[in-house]
Motif scaffolding. Structure first.
Motif, PDB file in Angstrom:
ATOM      1  N   GLY A  27       1.039   0.978  -8.466  1.00 33.69           N
ATOM      2  CA  GLY A  27       0.249   1.331  -7.280  1.00 33.69           C
ATOM      3  C   GLY A  27      -1.183   0.873  -7.340  1.00 33.69           C
ATOM      4  N   SER A  29      -4.520  -1.907  -7.672  1.00 36.37           N
ATOM      5  CA  SER A  29      -4.899  -3.096  -6.905  1.00 36.37           C
ATOM      6  C   SER A  29      -6.166  -3.699  -7.481  1.00 36.37           C
ATOM      7  CB  SER A  29      -5.114  -2.739  -5.429  1.00 36.37           C
ATOM      8  OG  SER A  29      -6.146  -1.770  -5.302  1.00 36.37           O
ATOM      9  N   LEU A  47      -7.594  -8.711  -1.641  1.00 39.68           N
ATOM     10  CA  LEU A  47      -6.874  -7.579  -2.196  1.00 39.68           C
ATOM     11  C   LEU A  47      -5.571  -8.069  -2.818  1.00 39.68           C
ATOM     12  CD1 LEU A  47      -6.151  -4.540  -2.548  1.00 39.68           C
ATOM     13  CD2 LEU A  47      -5.251  -4.611  -0.196  1.00 39.68           C
ATOM     14  N   LYS A  49      -2.365  -6.509  -4.759  1.00 38.48           N
ATOM     15  CA  LYS A  49      -1.707  -5.270  -5.138  1.00 38.48           C
ATOM     16  C   LYS A  49      -0.798  -5.492  -6.347  1.00 38.48           C
ATOM     17  CE  LYS A  49      -1.732  -3.129  -0.558  1.00 38.48           C
ATOM     18  NZ  LYS A  49      -0.898  -2.514   0.514  1.00 38.48           N
ATOM     19  N   GLU A  50      -0.535  -4.404  -7.051  1.00 39.26           N
ATOM     20  CA  GLU A  50       0.348  -4.471  -8.208  1.00 39.26           C
ATOM     21  C   GLU A  50       1.753  -4.936  -7.807  1.00 39.26           C
ATOM     22  OE1 GLU A  50       3.660  -2.860 -10.406  1.00 39.26           O
ATOM     23  OE2 GLU A  50       2.851  -1.927  -8.579  1.00 39.26           O
ATOM     24  N   THR A  51       2.113  -4.707  -6.556  1.00 42.59           N
ATOM     25  CA  THR A  51       3.427  -5.117  -6.057  1.00 42.59           C
ATOM     26  C   THR A  51       3.528  -6.625  -5.832  1.00 42.59           C
ATOM     27  OG1 THR A  51       2.702  -4.728  -3.787  1.00 42.59           O
ATOM     28  CG2 THR A  51       3.781  -2.899  -4.937  1.00 42.59           C
ATOM     29  N   GLU A  53       1.601  -8.170  -3.410  1.00 35.37           N
ATOM     30  CA  GLU A  53       1.065  -8.473  -2.071  1.00 35.37           C
ATOM     31  C   GLU A  53      -0.389  -8.907  -2.189  1.00 35.37           C
ATOM     32  OE1 GLU A  53      -0.132  -6.061   2.007  1.00 35.37           O
ATOM     33  OE2 GLU A  53       1.504  -5.287   0.735  1.00 35.37           O
ATOM     34  N   ASN A  55      -3.752  -9.920   0.178  1.00 30.99           N
ATOM     35  CA  ASN A  55      -4.397  -9.918   1.494  1.00 30.99           C
ATOM     36  C   ASN A  55      -5.776 -10.556   1.374  1.00 30.99           C
ATOM     37  OD1 ASN A  55      -2.265  -8.503   2.696  1.00 30.99           O
ATOM     38  ND2 ASN A  55      -3.125  -6.530   2.045  1.00 30.99           N
TER      39      ASN A  55
END
Length: 423
Positions: A27, A29, A47, A49-51, A53, A55
């Motif tokens: 979760g 970033s 940005l 993210k750990e996932t 993603e 941006n």
């Protein structure tokens, strides 16, 4: 995290021959912020993210992936070459474009608009929107529209309003009509803007499967291609009452079984200049009447009758009514109408066995030479047929002409009044 990023912004970090790792928990970033005041106008620019993603926020700015300077044209200063350029203000993207001069002047950026040069090794998908052209009088085209398939099942017009030129330069729209009704699909620019160089100009999708392709230039929209597909309605047959479609061209009518009326569409609904050819194919006494729509007329009269086999009419809309372009109308051999009866220029002999009036068309309207024979066919009693010329016209100087039982009168137009040539 924000404090660490701000610290890095003030102290340049030199990393040589080392691996750098940033490990994010579940979760978590990684953020890069702008130079604003924390909590006031401080915004995230990047940005991760750990996932996985990512941006990237342009905030109305441009994003470049850029090569070094090179000489794009002979005897010119060096140019910057953009592999990719994203316009963060208008949401446009370009590839392989010139960005500017090495001396800092904009140069190519002003002369070459943001554009695309892309090689695709497969198919490409764009937005397809299905529209119901029977709902509402107009549709304002959206920014994410590209291909529009428009169903049209009503006889009223539908406007397709193009997006504003200021935000549409280079944009392409493709329209396809799907429907056989007489209503127009009219493609038009925003009010006061141009289509094909004409302020408030229009383009019309007339027939089923017709297509239109438009693009937006610097000062207006332009039609690139327009195709009217050959229709199954090029030749139509009718053996009962029939109202013409906008797509009809030649209509073959057969009254072998019964008399009937062929009704034209509204001259104001179809395009001005639209033509139809209506031809009778059967022999016999049944009548075929070609009638205008509502109060519209054909050469100034409400209807014309196709009396005999192979009679035909070729009609054209002037946008308000219908005009006869060519015709072959044989005189009706004998008409036995109910009285009163308004004779037409296509009648021959008019016979009746009852009291009543036969109203003649204008001698001036039918031109000189038209002949009628009017016979009182009664075999009993004393019914009188009254032949009544139009307006102040006369028959051999008389305002009306009576025809007693068993008698007849043959009259001819001299272009002004009627004269008796036999009785």
């Amino acid at each position: 995290m924000k404090k660490l990023l701000l610290l890095l912004a003030f102290f340049p970090l030199l990393i040589q021959a080392q691996n750098v790792k940033a490990k994010l928990g579940t979760g978590g970033s990684f953020l890069i912020l702008n130079s604003g005041t924390p909590g006031v106008d401080e915004f995230v620019k990047l940005l991760i993210k750990e996932t996985g993603e990512v941006n990237w926020y342009l905030d109305g700015q441009d994003l470049f992936i850029r090569d070094g300077f090179f000489q794009a044209f002979p005897d010119s200063p060096l140019h910057k070459y953009d592999f990719m350029h994203i316009d963060g203000l208008n949401g446009r993207i370009g590839f392989n474009i010139l960005g500017g001069h090495s001396d800092g002047t904009p140069g190519g950026e002003n002369n070459l608009p943001l554009t695309s040069s892309v090689t695709l090794m497969g198919s490409i998908a764009t937005k397809v929107r299905l529209l119901d052209g029977s709902v509402g009088a107009s549709y304002t085209i959206q920014q994410d529209d590209h291909i529009m398939i428009i169903d049209k099942t009503t006889n009223t017009n539908t406007d397709m309003v193009l997006s504003p030129i200021a935000t549409s330069k280079g944009r392409e729209y493709i329209f396809r009509r799907n429907g056989t009704s007489t209503g127009k699909i009219i493609v038009k620019p925003a009010l006061g803007e141009k289509l094909n160089g004409v302020v408030n100009g229009t383009a019309t999708l007339a027939s089923n499967n017709s297509t239109l392709n438009v693009v937006c230039g610097f000062d207006g929209w332009w039609v690139i291609s327009q195709l009217e597909v050959q229709s199954q309605f090029d030749v139509t047959t009718a053996s009962a009452a029939y109202t013409l479609n906008k797509e009809d061209k030649t209509i073959l009518v057969d009254a072998s079984s019964a008399s009937f009326t062929v009704t034209l569409p509204g001259a104001a609904i179809v395009d001005a200049g639209k033509t139809y050819t209506i031809k009778r194919t059967n022999a016999g006494a049944n009548t075929i009447i070609v009638a205008g729509n509502g109060s519209e007329t054909i050469d100034g009269i409400a209807s014309i009758r196709l009396n005999q086999r192979f009679d035909y009419l070729q009609l054209q809309s002037d946008g308000t009514n219908w005009m006869v372009i060519s015709e072959r109308i044989s005189p009706s051999l004998v008409v036995n109408p109910a009285l009163p009866y308004a004779a037409t220029a296509y009648d021959g002999t008019i016979s009746s066995n009852s009291n009543g009036t036969i109203n003649l068309p204008s001698a001036a309207a039918v031109l000189g030479g038209k002949i009628f024979t009017i016979k009182n066919s009664a075999t009993a009693g004393n019914p009188v047929l009254t032949v009544d010329p139009s307006g102040a016209e006369t028959i051999d100087g008389l305002a009306t002409w009576p025809v007693a039982r068993g008698l007849f009168v043959t009259i001819q137009s001299d272009g002004t009044n009627w004269i008796v040539i036999g009785q």
